[in-house]
Design a protein around this motif. Structure first.
Motif, PDB file in Angstrom:
ATOM      1  N   ARG A  80      -6.896   1.214   3.599  1.00  0.00           N
ATOM      2  CA  ARG A  80      -6.564   0.429   2.608  1.00  0.00           C
ATOM      3  C   ARG A  80      -5.150  -0.591   3.295  1.00  0.00           C
ATOM      4  O   ARG A  80      -4.860  -1.413   3.335  1.00  0.00           O
ATOM      5  CB  ARG A  80      -5.988   1.409   1.976  1.00  0.00           C
ATOM      6  N   MET A  81      -5.892  -0.243   4.972  1.00  0.00           N
ATOM      7  CA  MET A  81      -4.696  -1.604   5.501  1.00  0.00           C
ATOM      8  C   MET A  81      -5.337  -2.039   6.832  1.00  0.00           C
ATOM      9  O   MET A  81      -5.809  -1.458   7.894  1.00  0.00           O
ATOM     10  CB  MET A  81      -3.405  -0.686   6.117  1.00  0.00           C
ATOM     11  N   THR A 116       3.321   1.883  11.391  1.00  0.00           N
ATOM     12  CA  THR A 116       3.761   1.521   9.326  1.00  0.00           C
ATOM     13  C   THR A 116       5.037   2.104   9.753  1.00  0.00           C
ATOM     14  O   THR A 116       5.725   2.055   9.462  1.00  0.00           O
ATOM     15  CB  THR A 116       3.142   2.389   9.227  1.00  0.00           C
ATOM     16  N   ASP A 125      -4.055   6.061   4.413  1.00  0.00           N
ATOM     17  CA  ASP A 125      -4.006   4.161   4.218  1.00  0.00           C
ATOM     18  C   ASP A 125      -4.366   3.661   4.820  1.00  0.00           C
ATOM     19  O   ASP A 125      -4.278   2.660   4.653  1.00  0.00           O
ATOM     20  CB  ASP A 125      -1.983   4.244   4.582  1.00  0.00           C
ATOM     21  N   PRO A 174       4.553   7.202   5.713  1.00  0.00           N
ATOM     22  CA  PRO A 174       2.989   6.477   5.768  1.00  0.00           C
ATOM     23  C   PRO A 174       1.917   8.070   5.642  1.00  0.00           C
ATOM     24  O   PRO A 174       2.266   8.739   6.166  1.00  0.00           O
ATOM     25  CB  PRO A 174       3.414   5.594   6.647  1.00  0.00           C
ATOM     26  N   VAL A 196       0.684  -1.575   0.380  1.00  0.00           N
ATOM     27  CA  VAL A 196       0.274  -0.475   0.273  1.00  0.00           C
ATOM     28  C   VAL A 196       1.039   0.952   0.189  1.00  0.00           C
ATOM     29  O   VAL A 196       1.105   2.601  -0.483  1.00  0.00           O
ATOM     30  CB  VAL A 196      -1.198   0.233   1.126  1.00  0.00           C
ATOM     31  N   ILE A 197       1.772   1.162   1.380  1.00  0.00           N
ATOM     32  CA  ILE A 197       2.596   2.308   1.130  1.00  0.00           C
ATOM     33  C   ILE A 197       3.909   2.660   0.336  1.00  0.00           C
ATOM     34  O   ILE A 197       4.162   3.744  -0.200  1.00  0.00           O
ATOM     35  CB  ILE A 197       2.960   2.433   2.639  1.00  0.00           C
TER      36      ILE A 197
END
Length: 486
Positions: free
Chosen positions: A342-343, A447, A339, A335, A329-330
């Motif tokens: 989506r995590m 993250t 985000d 980060p 995603v990242i």
């Protein structure tokens, strides 16, 4: 003869209401004269080690509304989702205890946000939230502050990468900086010795008693007899150090304030105090608000973040799965809070950390503002109410409750489950005002760290203990971690 009959008749009717009321009080262990259940608590703690475990054991015997008498104070422990929700939602239970433990930190009064109640609390909470938001709380600028602190923390860990690090106070100054930038317009270096000492004092303060108030609230006169033995001497010393730090901060603001350009929450409060004379806040009020931010804002989030590291270092599979989600995603960029949506697995790790650690094992205590009925029992005015949050989070509802399983918060499709049994931040009007910030901090810490490092247990060290240290909140026992750069 008649005067004897009249005497006993009057005595009966004077005593009868007392015993009738007592019969409606929730059941619990036999209370002794003067000390109530204090002896039972002392003996029980020798077996169960933790207050929340002792309350849980007694609740299993006497029911989900457990009635205790600790010294001169009525204490009721409520268990189960429905009962905890009822306590949290009824106005009559919105009070805070007024025992010595809770007022010694606030000039003998009920001030501030955490342990105040009534109109004073509502007014202070409203004004504090207004000023927090005016200076960025809950906005994009808050995310920038969190990001800066995460980057500084990662930079510090790079300097000692590959070396065993004691991590129990690793997040303290970072968490203080995030809120203190808004409250006092200042951040501190992560190696600042004075802040390290102050944070260590806060952590120590939270270990000295439990959330019921401890012997210093049940028998406050003992502070004049055995102050060292009951922890009063140490608590007084810690509070003096914290109060000196806050007074110095407020004095610096007063000496340099520009009324046309307030810099932070302290400036705004000082201006409010000088212009709104009719409903003016006192300096004591401002002092306690700052103390609330410093203590509650740091201790719970920092403790939860340490538990998060503890669970991750014990489970390489969870680490790898979070890192894969970060990579997918990242990628290599920084980060951001955007985000989170989506995590789902990373979010599930945070929720599972909040559940399993349950650092506020009994919540923040409530107080009955008047006589009230609960589950068929009478809760007398002034009763302290504790909520069995740890028991709720680790009870039979959760399959394999003692195991760290983030997937319990995910659907088969991989979406987040928001379970109403997770009450880490409370409910109702007394819900923690820092919930959003705390969750944002945990996500960003997680993250940023796992994007740059894999964490492992040093060779020769045992896996960190899952058994916590007891206190006002629960904390992890000391453990070391090695940060290995990815």
């Amino acid at each position: 003869m008649w005067h004897v009959i009249i005497f006993f008749w009057l005595l009966y009717y004077l005593i009868k209401p007392k015993y009738s009321r007592r019969s409606l009080y929730p059941p619990g262990p036999l209370a002794l004269p003067l000390i109530g259940n204090l002896l039972s608590v002392w003996l029980g703690l020798k077996k169960y080690k933790y207050h929340h475990k002792l309350w849980q054991s007694w609740s299993q015997t006497y029911g989900n509304i457990l009635g205790l008498r600790l010294g001169s104070i009525n204490v009721v422990v409520v268990s189960g989702k429905d009962m905890i929700k009822e306590i949290s939602s009824r106005e009559v239970f919105e009070g805070r205890p007024d025992g010595f433990l809770y007022t010694m930190r606030s000039f003998g009064k009920k001030l501030g946000i955490v342990f105040a109640d009534g109109r004073s609390w509502m007014n202070t909470r409203r004004v504090a939230l207004k000023y927090l938001r005016n200076f960025g709380y809950g906005t994009r600028s808050m995310e920038l502050i969190i990001t800066e602190e995460c980057l500084e923390l990662v930079k510090l860990r790079k300097t000692d990468a590959g070396q065993p690090i004691l991590v129990n106070q690793m997040f303290n100054i970072s968490v203080v900086n995030i809120l203190w930038r808004v409250v006092a317009g200042r951040r501190y270096d992560l190696n600042d010795d004075r802040l390290k000492r102050l944070c260590a004092l806060v952590m120590r303060l939270f270990r000295l008693v439990d959330m019921s108030g401890g012997i210093i609230s049940f028998m406050p006169f003992l502070r004049h007899v055995i102050p060292g033995l009951i922890g009063f001497t140490e608590m007084k010393s810690i509070h003096s150090s914290l109060q000196a730090f806050i007074k110095e901060t407020i004095d610096e603001h007063r000496a340099s304030i520009d009324v046309k350009n307030p810099r932070d929450v302290i400036d705004a409060f000082l201006m409010e105090m000088s212009t709104n004379q009719e409903n003016a806040f006192t300096e004591e009020e401002l002092h306690v608000v700052c103390l609330d931010m410093l203590e509650a804002g740091m201790e719970t989030v920092a403790n939860t973040a340490v538990f998060m590291l503890l669970y991750l270092v014990r489970d390489e599979g969870v680490q790898r799965r979070v890192q894969k989600e970060i990579d997918d995603v990242i990628g290599k960029r920084q980060p951001s809070l955007g985000d989170r949506s989506r995590m789902a697995y990373t979010e599930a790790v945070i929720l599972e950390t909040l559940r399993l650690s349950s650092v506020a094992a009994m919540g923040v205590p409530h107080r009955a503002l008047d006589d009230a009925h609960l589950g068929g029992y009478l809760i007398p005015k002034g009763t302290c109410l504790l909520m069995a949050i740890h028991d709720l989070h680790n009870g039979e509802f959760w399959e394999d409750a003692g195991t760290f399983k983030p997937e319990r918060f995910l659907t088969k499709e991989g979406n987040i489950i928001q379970d109403e049994r997770l009450m880490a931040f409370g409910l109702g009007r007394r819900r923690c005002i820092g919930e959003g910030l705390a969750k944002s901090e945990l996500f960003m810490f997680l993250t940023h760290i796992l994007q740059k490092f894999f964490i492992r247990i040093p060779d020769g060290d045992p896996p960190p203990s899952l058994k916590p240290v007891d206190g006002l909140t629960l904390s992890a026992k000391p453990f070391r971690v090695i940060f290995v750069e990815r």
